[in-house]
Design a protein around this motif. Structure first.
Motif, PDB file in Angstrom:
ATOM      1  N   GLU A 211       0.836  -1.195   0.000  1.00 59.40           N
ATOM      2  CA  GLU A 211       0.000   0.000   0.000  1.00 59.40           C
ATOM      3  C   GLU A 211       0.876   1.253   0.000  1.00 59.40           C
ATOM      4  O   GLU A 211       0.545   2.261  -0.629  1.00 59.40           O
ATOM      5  CB  GLU A 211      -0.926  -0.005   1.218  1.00 59.40           C
ATOM      6  CG  GLU A 211      -2.023  -1.067   1.142  1.00 59.40           C
ATOM      7  CD  GLU A 211      -2.866  -1.126   2.396  1.00 59.40           C
ATOM      8  OE1 GLU A 211      -2.569  -0.356   3.344  1.00 59.40           O
ATOM      9  OE2 GLU A 211      -3.808  -1.929   2.462  1.00 59.40           O
ATOM     10  N   ASP A 212       1.990   1.189   0.725  1.00 61.19           N
ATOM     11  CA  ASP A 212       2.923   2.319   0.747  1.00 61.19           C
ATOM     12  C   ASP A 212       3.736   2.408  -0.537  1.00 61.19           C
ATOM     13  O   ASP A 212       4.052   3.508  -1.004  1.00 61.19           O
ATOM     14  CB  ASP A 212       3.879   2.200   1.951  1.00 61.19           C
ATOM     15  CG  ASP A 212       3.174   2.437   3.273  1.00 61.19           C
ATOM     16  OD1 ASP A 212       2.123   3.112   3.259  1.00 61.19           O
ATOM     17  OD2 ASP A 212       3.658   1.942   4.299  1.00 61.19           O
ATOM     18  N   PHE A 213       4.079   1.238  -1.068  1.00 64.10           N
ATOM     19  CA  PHE A 213       4.908   1.176  -2.283  1.00 64.10           C
ATOM     20  C   PHE A 213       4.178   0.320  -3.317  1.00 64.10           C
ATOM     21  O   PHE A 213       4.459  -0.880  -3.430  1.00 64.10           O
ATOM     22  CB  PHE A 213       6.282   0.585  -1.975  1.00 64.10           C
ATOM     23  CG  PHE A 213       7.062   1.352  -0.955  1.00 64.10           C
ATOM     24  CD1 PHE A 213       7.886   2.387  -1.340  1.00 64.10           C
ATOM     25  CD2 PHE A 213       6.956   1.041   0.393  1.00 64.10           C
ATOM     26  CE1 PHE A 213       8.612   3.101  -0.403  1.00 64.10           C
ATOM     27  CE2 PHE A 213       7.669   1.759   1.345  1.00 64.10           C
ATOM     28  CZ  PHE A 213       8.495   2.796   0.946  1.00 64.10           C
ATOM     29  N   PRO A 214       3.216   0.906  -4.021  1.00 63.91           N
ATOM     30  CA  PRO A 214       2.454   0.120  -5.002  1.00 63.91           C
ATOM     31  C   PRO A 214       3.389  -0.599  -5.964  1.00 63.91           C
ATOM     32  O   PRO A 214       4.311   0.019  -6.517  1.00 63.91           O
ATOM     33  CB  PRO A 214       1.617   1.182  -5.735  1.00 63.91           C
ATOM     34  CG  PRO A 214       1.533   2.321  -4.767  1.00 63.91           C
ATOM     35  CD  PRO A 214       2.834   2.318  -4.024  1.00 63.91           C
ATOM     36  N   PRO A 215       3.208  -1.921  -6.138  1.00 64.78           N
ATOM     37  CA  PRO A 215       4.128  -2.662  -7.001  1.00 64.78           C
ATOM     38  C   PRO A 215       4.083  -2.154  -8.434  1.00 64.78           C
ATOM     39  O   PRO A 215       3.030  -1.799  -8.957  1.00 64.78           O
ATOM     40  CB  PRO A 215       3.607  -4.107  -6.915  1.00 64.78           C
ATOM     41  CG  PRO A 215       2.193  -3.969  -6.478  1.00 64.78           C
ATOM     42  CD  PRO A 215       2.129  -2.760  -5.616  1.00 64.78           C
ATOM     43  N   THR A 216       5.244  -2.102  -9.031  1.00 63.72           N
ATOM     44  CA  THR A 216       5.343  -1.644 -10.407  1.00 63.72           C
ATOM     45  C   THR A 216       4.739  -2.673 -11.342  1.00 63.72           C
ATOM     46  O   THR A 216       4.980  -3.869 -11.217  1.00 63.72           O
ATOM     47  CB  THR A 216       6.823  -1.434 -10.760  1.00 63.72           C
ATOM     48  OG1 THR A 216       7.340  -0.415  -9.935  1.00 63.72           O
ATOM     49  CG2 THR A 216       6.959  -1.032 -12.216  1.00 63.72           C
ATOM     50  N   THR A 217       3.919  -2.197 -12.265  1.00 64.52           N
ATOM     51  CA  THR A 217       3.429  -3.078 -13.313  1.00 64.52           C
ATOM     52  C   THR A 217       4.332  -2.898 -14.511  1.00 64.52           C
ATOM     53  O   THR A 217       4.379  -1.822 -15.110  1.00 64.52           O
ATOM     54  CB  THR A 217       1.970  -2.731 -13.668  1.00 64.52           C
ATOM     55  OG1 THR A 217       1.864  -1.323 -13.875  1.00 64.52           O
ATOM     56  CG2 THR A 217       1.034  -3.135 -12.545  1.00 64.52           C
ATOM     57  N   GLY A 218       5.096  -3.905 -14.800  1.00 63.94           N
ATOM     58  CA  GLY A 218       6.062  -3.783 -15.881  1.00 63.94           C
ATOM     59  C   GLY A 218       6.364  -5.111 -16.522  1.00 63.94           C
ATOM     60  O   GLY A 218       5.957  -6.167 -16.030  1.00 63.94           O
ATOM     61  N   VAL A 219       7.059  -5.029 -17.633  1.00 56.54           N
ATOM     62  CA  VAL A 219       7.461  -6.225 -18.359  1.00 56.54           C
ATOM     63  C   VAL A 219       8.946  -6.125 -18.656  1.00 56.54           C
ATOM     64  O   VAL A 219       9.480  -5.033 -18.880  1.00 56.54           O
ATOM     65  CB  VAL A 219       6.662  -6.388 -19.668  1.00 56.54           C
ATOM     66  CG1 VAL A 219       6.849  -5.193 -20.573  1.00 56.54           C
ATOM     67  CG2 VAL A 219       7.063  -7.666 -20.400  1.00 56.54           C
ATOM     68  N   LEU A 220       9.615  -7.257 -18.613  1.00 57.80           N
ATOM     69  CA  LEU A 220      11.052  -7.311 -18.821  1.00 57.80           C
ATOM     70  C   LEU A 220      11.344  -7.950 -20.173  1.00 57.80           C
ATOM     71  O   LEU A 220      10.910  -9.067 -20.443  1.00 57.80           O
ATOM     72  CB  LEU A 220      11.699  -8.133 -17.709  1.00 57.80           C
ATOM     73  CG  LEU A 220      13.217  -8.089 -17.572  1.00 57.80           C
ATOM     74  CD1 LEU A 220      13.652  -6.727 -17.069  1.00 57.80           C
ATOM     75  CD2 LEU A 220      13.681  -9.174 -16.607  1.00 57.80           C
TER      76      LEU A 220
END
Length: 788
Positions: free
Chosen positions: A71-80
């Protein structure tokens, strides 16, 4: 007395049930058919939840910490994206051009907002002055081989690159594309995955000498969904092989179709139940319908086999079915109860994947019972029998078994005892470990990139923590940052850590840059105003080039740690985490709050937690199954003897597994719990027929022969059906299901072997010993009465 009363009432009840089943068969069959069809319509509402959250334990105390940290650090939505290019490495014109094209076309990924790669990597201020440019890679049109070698030397000398997106030998380079999916539904995530794959495939086609891979959450989910779709084809194969098996064994196409119809109805009703209840399937529970199908076939085979035997004895169709139900109603009921108990024991697990699988199969087992008892007999009686099928195709096999048991029973008993004892000694060779990526195909991009990360960069795993100062703008407080920095320095010295990333790294690096790259200033600034100034500078950079991972929260009260690790087993990762926790407890002020901030530690802790839960569930279900066998068989001694053919098939296979493989995940260990539910069917029928023969006055040797005659063919066919159903999973798209096939198939086969070769001589030896003890004790009692 209570046990005798209960079992006598049970006997009377069973007799009444058979008469009611025969008398009201049309009403019962029609009602069952209507209900089954209605429930099957629910299958269209069945859904699949393919995220890795379904594998995690729901009550792990760290889970709430991770939730709060996220909640404090919303997970990054990303692709590698990963680039690899043979022995020459990624520093060649084609591969660099492919990466540059990815930078130009990254917006083709749905909802993409930024990209980070070697192409837009900004050099340090000193390197900018030295080489006269801001970015590592200049415009590629003017780049020659000499310039490429220069780029390579700069990149490999930069630790920020070689610990994050570039391998130390230049063989692998990564690119991160960040996207923002506001909908975040399964449909939208699949759309993102499809756009990623379209871009990846386009780059592959255009640059054939460069290997391009793509991994990320949406791709993980899509791969799981695709695997399920691919595995659905296995049901068609299972039904086809089942039809062939039944035709060979039953010598009747119509009977074979009837059995498969019952199996299909059970499949539809089970899946429909989940659909109506709106319970999604997951990576584990999607295996359940196949198990349900083979259980339904097992129930039907026993009823059909006894029916055919009655026809060959000259009985009319109705009398043959009545006799079949009289023989099988009790053992089929008993097998259904014990099988359901075995699968319901998985509710002791806190992993939705495990208990969801157990509940689905338990529901399916109950449907298999209802359909087999209420619908199958009527369906069989409606089939024409102008030509009675010949005896079951395995009749000759059973005749040979009867001869072996009669002539060499002592030998088969001793061989079985040696195998059981020796494999029990091998069980400790198994070590528990869990790889959450085992649900993905070995040939997938994800598996290949994961292996490359371990080999080339050394950051295939990571531990995340957040440290909260509990103050607004607390990350500008010097005292707080000093403690954070001490933790970062300590972590960098640990052998397990391949890199450490946190906000203090940026502050130290910025402080060093501001002082002409003087090593003496590679430390935290002590002036709060200067820290605030650096923070403002970081925020400006964020607006221009968004970072993939937030390193402080929105109210500037907490910072985030990322500790990269590589090639650590789950036990080693847990040990490393515990050492970090101990250091934090001893060195970080109690006024600061430290949380675990990532699922990695949750997955690592699955082994211990779920193993304990599974063992608890197994112990309870085993006790209840044994008690049910005692009550159902109306015998304490035979109920206890049933432990041997029910428990030891699994110990034998797990012992051999320990010798040959030696690694168990909780999701394979659960087979130990459910195997007893599957294999108990065979022992129930062997024991029930044996007890029936004993009551009719036969001696142990004759009772064993009768038992094998009446139950041998049916349990052989059901074992073949079960083995075929589970063995097909070898062709599954996921490693987990392949492992299930490798373990469960031999357990099922070993159960049949013990029931045919070990249990009969065991019964003979035990009853001979028991009768002898009773004979010896009877004269003593008479002598005592005479003396009195």
């Amino acid at each position: 007395m209570l046990l005798i009363f209960f079992t006598n009432r049970l006997n009377k009840s069973m007799e009444n049930w058979v008469e009611k089943l025969i008398a009201r068969r049309y009403l019962l069959a029609l009602t069952t058919l209507i209900i089954t069809m209605f429930m099957s319509f629910g299958a269209q509402h069945a859904s699949m939840e393919a995220t890795d959250q379904t594998l995690l334990s729901e009550d792990d105390p760290y889970r709430e910490e991770v939730k709060q940290a996220r909640e404090d650090f919303p997970p990054t939505t990303g692709v590698l994206f990963a680039f690899k290019s043979g022995s020459q490495g990624v520093f060649n014109k084609e591969t660099l051009t492919a990466m540059a094209e990815l930078n130009r076309r990254f917006a083709q990924v749905k909802h993409a907002v930024s990209v980070q790669s070697l192409i837009n990597f900004r050099m340090s201020a000193i390197d900018q002055d030295s080489y006269g440019r801001d970015y590592l890679v200049p415009a590629l049109e003017s780049v020659d081989e000499e310039k490429i070698q220069e780029i390579k030397s700069i990149a490999l000398a930069d630790e920020d690159l070689t610990k994050s997106i570039l391998s130390f030998d230049g063989q692998l380079a990564l690119a991160n594309i960040r996207y923002k999916d506001n909908e975040d539904t399964q449909e939208s995530r699949v759309e993102v995955a499809n756009s990623i794959l379209a871009l990846r495939d386009s780059l592959r086609d255009k640059y054939p000498n460069t290997q391009v891979f793509a991994v990320g959450g949406p791709l993980f989910e899509k791969a799981s969904l695709d695997s399920r779709e691919a595995d659905n084809m296995l049901y068609g194969i299972a039904f086809g092989l089942g039809l062939a098996l039944f035709w060979i064994c039953l010598k009747s196409f119509s009977f074979s179709i009837a059995l498969l119809s019952i199996a299909a109805a059970t499949f539809g009703a089970t899946l429909g139940t989940y659909g109506w209840l709106e319970i999604p399937l997951n990576q584990i529970s999607s295996l359940g319908p196949l198990v349900v199908v083979v259980v339904a076939i097992a129930d039907g085979i026993h009823i059909l086999a006894a029916y055919v035997q009655g026809l060959h004895q000259g009985l009319a169709k109705l009398d043959s079915m009545r006799k079949s139900l009289e023989i099988n109603l009790r053992p089929v009921t008993l097998a259904t109860i014990t099988t359901a108990m075995g699968f319901l024991s998985l509710n002791y697990s806190s992993s939705p994947g495990i208990y969801g699988f157990g509940n689905l199969v338990a529901i399916g087992v109950c449907w298999a019972y209802v359909i087999s008892i209420f619908l199958l007999p009527t369906l069989i009686l409606l089939l024409p029998t102008n030509k009675i099928p010949r005896p079951l195709g395995v009749k000759a096999f059973i005749e040979q078994i009867k001869k072996i048991v009669a002539n060499h029973g002592n030998l088969t008993f001793r061989v079985g005892a040696v195998i059981i004892i020796s494999t029990l000694a091998l069980l400790p060779l198994n070590k528990l470990d869990f790889d959450r990526f085992a649900f993905i195909d070995e040939d997938s991009d994800f598996h290949l990139v994961y292996e490359l990360l371990k080999e080339k960069i050394g950051n295939d795993q990571a531990l995340a923590y957040s440290i909260d100062s509990n103050e607004y703008y607390g990350i500008t407080q010097v005292d707080f940052l000093q403690e954070v920095n001490e933790l970062a320095i300590w972590l960098e010295q640990q052998p397990e850590a391949s890199f450490v990333t946190t906000y203090t790294d940026y502050l130290r690096s910025r402080n060093k840059d501001e002082h002409d790259d003087d090593e003496a200033y590679d430390r935290l600034p002590t002036d709060q105003l200067q820290i605030i100034d650096y923070l403002v500078g970081y925020q400006l950079i964020q607006e221009i080039e968004p970072s993939l991972q937030p390193i402080f929260n929105s109210d500037y009260s907490a910072v985030r740690f990322i500790v990269g690790t590589s090639n650590l087993s789950n036990r080693e990762l847990i040990a490393f985490n515990e050492r970090i926790d101990t250091w934090i407890a001893d060195n970080i002020s109690k006024k600061y709050k430290v949380l675990h901030g990532d699922n990695s530690i949750l997955f690592a802790r699955l082994n211990t937690k779920i193993t304990v839960e599974l063992l608890q569930g197994f112990s309870l279900s085993f006790a209840f199954i044994t008690l049910t066998m005692i009550i159902g068989l109306k015998s304490l001694r035979y109920g206890l003897l049933s432990i041997i053919p029910n428990l030891f098939p699994a110990t034998i296979v797990f012992g051999v597994w320990g010798l040959l493989v030696g690694e168990l995940s909780p999701y394979i260990l659960m087979l130990f719990s459910i195997s007893i539910g599957l294999v108990v069917d065979d022992s129930v029928h062997v024991l029930s027929k044996y007890i029936r023969a004993k009551k009719d006055g036969l001696n142990p040797e004759e009772a064993v022969q009768y038992s094998l005659e009446r139950a041998g063919s049916a349990i052989t066919i059901t074992t073949l059906a079960l083995a075929i159903g589970t063995c097909i999973l070898v062709f599954s798209s996921t490693i987990y299901f392949q492992s299930v096939a490798q373990m469960l198939t031999p357990i099922i086969v070993m159960a049949l072997i013990l029931d045919l070769f070990f249990l009969p001589p065991l019964l003979v030896k035990f009853d001979r010993w028991y009768d002898q003890r009773r004979t010896e004790s009877t004269p003593s009692i008479k002598n005592l009465e005479t003396t009195s």
